[in-house]
Design an enzyme around this catalytic site. Structure first.
Site, PDB file in Angstrom:
ATOM      1  N   LYS A 124       0.817  -1.226   0.000  1.00 45.10           N
ATOM      2  CA  LYS A 124       0.000   0.000   0.000  1.00 45.10           C
ATOM      3  C   LYS A 124       0.844   1.267   0.000  1.00 45.10           C
ATOM      4  O   LYS A 124       0.379   2.333  -0.418  1.00 45.10           O
ATOM      5  CB  LYS A 124      -0.905   0.012   1.231  1.00 45.10           C
ATOM      6  CG  LYS A 124      -1.954  -1.085   1.232  1.00 45.10           C
ATOM      7  CD  LYS A 124      -3.181  -0.679   0.425  1.00 45.10           C
ATOM      8  CE  LYS A 124      -4.276  -1.732   0.521  1.00 45.10           C
ATOM      9  NZ  LYS A 124      -5.444  -1.376  -0.301  1.00 45.10           N
ATOM     10  N   SER A 169      -9.122   1.378   8.078  1.00 46.96           N
ATOM     11  CA  SER A 169      -8.499   0.970   9.337  1.00 46.96           C
ATOM     12  C   SER A 169      -7.356   0.018   9.028  1.00 46.96           C
ATOM     13  O   SER A 169      -6.777  -0.589   9.900  1.00 46.96           O
ATOM     14  CB  SER A 169      -9.518   0.293  10.249  1.00 46.96           C
ATOM     15  OG  SER A 169     -10.064  -0.814   9.582  1.00 46.96           O
ATOM     16  N   GLU A 210      -8.281 -14.970  -4.754  1.00 45.56           N
ATOM     17  CA  GLU A 210      -9.341 -14.371  -3.954  1.00 45.56           C
ATOM     18  C   GLU A 210      -9.867 -15.364  -2.916  1.00 45.56           C
ATOM     19  O   GLU A 210      -9.964 -16.550  -3.186  1.00 45.56           O
ATOM     20  CB  GLU A 210     -10.485 -13.970  -4.906  1.00 45.56           C
ATOM     21  CG  GLU A 210     -11.295 -12.819  -4.410  1.00 45.56           C
ATOM     22  CD  GLU A 210     -12.409 -12.435  -5.363  1.00 45.56           C
ATOM     23  OE1 GLU A 210     -12.864 -13.293  -6.154  1.00 45.56           O
ATOM     24  OE2 GLU A 210     -12.851 -11.270  -5.291  1.00 45.56           O
TER      25      GLU A 210
END
Lengths: 317, 317
Positions: free
Chosen positions: B56, B81, B207
């Site tokens: 990220k 969060s 996934e």
């Protein structure tokens, strides 16, 4: 045991050349978060990322590769249920020679399987030192294999010394190195590399309180064997070796002992900030540094993460 | 959303230059034991070792560094969060601009502390998406900060794309890459880098079964939002973004879904053999590869270990 017989700088350089294709040159990790918390710069030598998951691959490889031609054919033997067993099995496999590993009957299946995976023959014995030694003697006399002691062996010490040599080369003017003490193989190698290649850099021994024979031996000036060690750091429960003690006695700057709670705390920080898996023994040097960190404000300290072979079902957190 | 607006090769190259000093070029790990078990060569891109412990940081940095001068002063805002919150907070700190992070009241203390540690301001809201969005709107209208979406943002996608670009550059002719799908930021970036820099290399989406909106959307040919996701892989519970879906729809080779048990098994192997700490989401691509490994015998496959921020007290083993 005379200090004049110990590995020289040349021996360690030769070991480094010899084992080059048998080991990884492990990276040095840093973490700005750890540095902030600790108040100094920490350089972690990641021997948990070494082949077989521990520095033991260095010494075992150097010992195997130092054998004479006539010894090679008959292979190598040892008694161990730990990282040395796997390391010797793999070093023997890479050299295409037989390996005989004496293990206690109660050794965990996973450790037996790991040794067999490398093609070594496992010989079981009763779970006590006497049985291990007598079984090993039988194996050696039957096979002619050479016994490679896990730490009380100069080729092993020279091999382990290459970890600190690399750490010194891959960093810039460390102020000291923290290294663990079990039997003393890695510790004596670290001390020699700091003398020869690190401008006599200070080296600090790190030991669990529950297996503090090195600390007591160092204070007493004579080797005191460990009875009934009690620590989570299973790799450091052994007593100091005969060849290892004089090197430690002569060169170690200090020995810092830590509790199991301090070891677990250090282990957690390594998992959390470095994202690295270490076994309890592998966290002992960092635990020792944490304990005395105020003496090293803003300094640059090397820490050897010696191994990562932990049973994931038994993590202490 | 038109496919003609998506990041170009040039956009990704510019992103790479822009974020160079904000991120680590993470290493590629391999394990001969894993290769033996799996029957192919696996190249792990270790984004768990990235700053803030996840990929990220790439997208957040590129978004911050792409702001116009007048935007910079007023700072950035997001609701999260997870790892994006920490990444945006750190990217803002490095750029010396304010960051406002909207977090649910029930966010774990450790996550709130991590964001604050990077100097961001935390604004709490009720623990539901509506409250998050309305609180974010208030923050943005009050401060003038620019909202940086965690994945549905082309600057973020271009930033995330640099991970696969590096993986392709640091390996030799991979046969494919397995990348996780949550909101689709990393996945769409990976697909673009494989097209532009990997000779249109095959990319497989990974996934969790319990949050398989990407799989269902891909099959249906239209974006289906995830309701009530239920998976241990908390980083992948979000629904595909509007900008991410068309890229995935156009370029993904296949999407493989895995159960929580399969995720935990992959996670254990990564801890055990690579000695790396990964979060459940970080193990999903390897779990997917394990599931279909027989289709890739002796091939060379890249796997993105996307993050390592796991609560050590809640490891699933």
């Amino acid at each position: 045991m005379l200090l004049k017989d110990i590995p020289t700088a040349h021996d360690i350089e030769k070991a480094e050349e010899r084992i080059e294709n048998y080991i990884h040159r492990t990276p040095v990790f840093t973490s700005s978060q750890i540095n902030e918390i600790v108040g100094l710069k920490v350089y972690f030598k990641t021997e948990n990322l070494q082949k077989v998951g521990a520095f033991k691959m260095r010494g075992a490889s150097n010992a195997v590769l130092s054998l004479k031609k006539e010894q090679l054919k008959k292979g190598v033997a040892t008694h161990s249920s730990g990282n040395h067993a796997q390391a010797l099995a793999l070093a023997a496999k890479l050299s295409k020679i037989p390996a005989y590993i004496v293990m206690p009957q109660n050794a965990p299946d996973v450790k037996v399987a790991a040794v067999r995976q490398y093609g070594a023959e496992v010989i079981f014995c009763e779970a006590n030192l006497e049985a291990r030694e007598s079984t090993l003697r039988e194996v050696v006399s039957k096979t002619g294999a050479t016994f490679i002691h896990p730490y009380d062996n100069y080729d092993v010490i020279a091999g382990q010394a290459t970890a600190a040599k690399e750490l010194i080369e891959d960093t810039d003017h460390l102020n000291g190195i923290f290294s663990p003490i079990g039997g003393g193989g890695l510790m004596s190698g670290t001390l020699l590399s700091a003398q020869y290649f690190g401008n006599k850099m200070a080296v600090y021994g790190a030991e669990p309180k529950g297996a503090d024979d090195a600390y007591r031996s160092w204070k007493a000036g004579e080797r005191i064997l460990m009875k009934n060690p009690a620590t989570i750091a299973d790799g450091l429960r052994t007593s100091l070796g005969e060849r290892n003690f004089p090197i430690i006695q002569k060169y170690v700057k200090d020995i810092i002992t830590v509790s199991d709670a301090e070891i677990v705390e250090a282990m957690k920080m390594i998992f959390q900030y470095l994202k690295l898996v270490v076994e309890p023994s592998g966290a002992v040097p960092f635990a020792s540094l944490l304990k005395v960190k105020n003496e090293f404000k803003n300094k640059k300290i090397g820490v050897i993460l010696c191994g990562g072979n932990v049973d994931l079902a038994k993590l202490p957190f």
